[in-house]
Design an enzyme around this catalytic site. Sequence first.
Site, PDB file in Angstrom:
ATOM      1  N   TYR A  39       2.043  -2.368  -8.383  1.00 17.88           N
ATOM      2  CA  TYR A  39       3.058  -1.322  -8.198  1.00 17.88           C
ATOM      3  C   TYR A  39       3.908  -1.602  -6.974  1.00 17.88           C
ATOM      4  O   TYR A  39       3.494  -2.305  -6.044  1.00 17.88           O
ATOM      5  CB  TYR A  39       2.406   0.050  -8.061  1.00 17.88           C
ATOM      6  N   PHE A  79       7.601   1.976   0.814  1.00 16.03           N
ATOM      7  CA  PHE A  79       6.536   2.377   1.724  1.00 16.03           C
ATOM      8  C   PHE A  79       5.219   1.648   1.421  1.00 16.03           C
ATOM      9  O   PHE A  79       4.323   1.617   2.264  1.00 16.03           O
ATOM     10  CB  PHE A  79       6.315   3.896   1.693  1.00 16.03           C
ATOM     11  N   ASP A  80       5.123   1.035   0.245  1.00 15.56           N
ATOM     12  CA  ASP A  80       3.889   0.314  -0.084  1.00 15.56           C
ATOM     13  C   ASP A  80       4.135  -0.574  -1.310  1.00 15.56           C
ATOM     14  O   ASP A  80       5.000  -0.275  -2.148  1.00 15.56           O
ATOM     15  CB  ASP A  80       2.743   1.291  -0.364  1.00 15.56           C
ATOM     16  N   ILE A 126      -4.128   9.726  -6.016  1.00 20.19           N
ATOM     17  CA  ILE A 126      -3.349  10.958  -5.896  1.00 20.19           C
ATOM     18  C   ILE A 126      -3.121  11.502  -7.303  1.00 20.19           C
ATOM     19  O   ILE A 126      -3.051  10.746  -8.286  1.00 20.19           O
ATOM     20  CB  ILE A 126      -2.028  10.725  -5.154  1.00 20.19           C
ATOM     21  N   TYR A 137       1.162  13.458  -1.514  1.00 23.12           N
ATOM     22  CA  TYR A 137       0.469  13.662  -0.241  1.00 23.12           C
ATOM     23  C   TYR A 137       0.821  15.003   0.409  1.00 23.12           C
ATOM     24  O   TYR A 137       0.507  15.245   1.568  1.00 23.12           O
ATOM     25  CB  TYR A 137       0.771  12.505   0.712  1.00 23.12           C
ATOM     26  N   PHE A 174       7.300   5.381  -7.995  1.00 20.93           N
ATOM     27  CA  PHE A 174       6.437   4.214  -8.255  1.00 20.93           C
ATOM     28  C   PHE A 174       6.960   3.426  -9.453  1.00 20.93           C
ATOM     29  O   PHE A 174       7.334   4.014 -10.487  1.00 20.93           O
ATOM     30  CB  PHE A 174       4.999   4.651  -8.557  1.00 20.93           C
TER      31      PHE A 174
END
Length: 571
Positions: free
Chosen positions: A59, A69-70, A89, A115, A132
């Site tokens: 992902y 962010f990731d 999550i 979050y 995502f």
Amino acid sequence: TAAGSRCLLLLLLLLLLGVLGAPALGDPGPLEDVVIDRYYIPKICLREAQMGDFIRYHYNGTFKDGKKFDSSYDRGATVAGVVGVGRLITGMDRGLQGMCVNERRHLIVPPHLGYGSIGVAGLIPPDATLYFDVVMLDIWNKNDKLQITTLSKPERCNRTVENSDFVRYHYNGTLLDGTPFDSSYSKGSTYDTYVGTGWLIKGMDQGLLGMCAGEKRSIIIPPFLAYGEKGYGTVIPPQASLVFSVLLVDFHNPKDGVFLEHLEVPESCKRRAVTGDFVRYHYNGTLMDGTLFDSSYSRNQTYNTYIGKGYIIPGMDQGLQGVCMGEHRRVVIPPHLAYGENGAGDKIPGSAVLIFDVHIIDFHNPEDPVEIETVFRPEGCNVTTRNRDFVRYHYNCSLLDGTRLFSSHDYEKPQEVTLGANKVIEGLNSGLLDMCAGERRVLIIPPHLGHGESGARGVPGSAVLRFEVELISMEEGVPEGYLFIWHGEPPANLYEQMDLNKDGGIPADEFSTFIKTQVAEGKGRLMPSSDPEKVIADMFRNQDRNQDGKITPDELKLKSDEDQEKIHEEL
């Protein structure tokens, strides 16, 4: 007016709602659930991720403005986990369910499913909506079993793989998403190993059982039957399902002996080959997958060898025992009775099972005599052939497989020969002895009494010959070294009687006239021949010792006198 008052109140209400922050017209407001965009769905979807399944995926995670962010890609490792049980999550848990392997989705996860109002310090701010881009790579469940699909299978399958068998197979190995990680084809050799002894991953040990040589299978192995949580090197990630496309080339068991299949056995089998026999046979040699590695037919020449004496591989030494002439036999030889782990040349791999389709042309033993079968013998047969007799006979000559070689019937007259004069092969000479005129025989002549290892024009080396012979006529012969013999005592004054004109010399015509008279009167006989004139000419030449064209009294000697003189000289 009343209508004007209502319009004013509505305007005031709209202004109030705007001040309090109510959504404006056209704005959907905060998301209540995950937004899923299935922007790529594979044509084939064998399975969808369900709650409780183990999954592996890649992902990229970004904010609405596109800031990342990731990313699992950046870490160089896929993410593995269980879906739908709260380990992710909530938005991701929901967004991944129902995905197929290789499916791609865009997920928009609202804060309360991500979050929330807390966020992740230094990474995700509070109340952040997360975006995502996900690709599903693997799905499995702890209750999964091996998935075996037979892609093709030979019509003939006499035996299947069992535990402790040694197998040779080709394979392509991929992850569930199709990413290749290994292939035997790229190495140019099969993968060779024992089954069921722990040398393979459990899933492959199980997946090869029951396969036929030449069979193709697809074997899907869940991680707990493969490399599990550790994976393997850099090519197989942890918790990866593996897909193997397998072609079983051959297999055997170390306890195997030679397997024989009698394809065609002649109804009449008077004799079977044993150790020490010399066998001539044709063969096609193949591997278990049908690959031809050798053929005597391609050389147009039989393979000739002794059996049971170690001149050929042990499996063939055993496989040719008990064959009949003309038999077609299949001999399956395990590698420990063939060329073993090393193979032979570039056509027989190590540990290969060999299959020989054999056609026995003939065989014999060096001790074999001529085999004589009397087909017909006239009644009242009192006079039979002996060495030195002159015989006329017809014959047909063939190999034992029926291949026709020669026949006297192709010529205008029968074959003529003096027996015992080394004019025919020894076996035929023996087979023509003790025959009556009119008798018919079948003779089987081994090569050491025929044309030997070298053969002859039109006759293969080491060939057993079959003659059908019929004796047409016979003439009594004369002893070896004689061209003429007297039936009684020769005349005392032989020279004077032979010198017809009494001139003291005997020319060729006088000699010929005298000998023919003796034959006509029954006083003696010439060596049988198709050309009596040549025999008489040879006699004259022998007596005309100085070759001056006539015989003198000093030159004329009887053969018996000459032989006696030689004995005296030796004594």
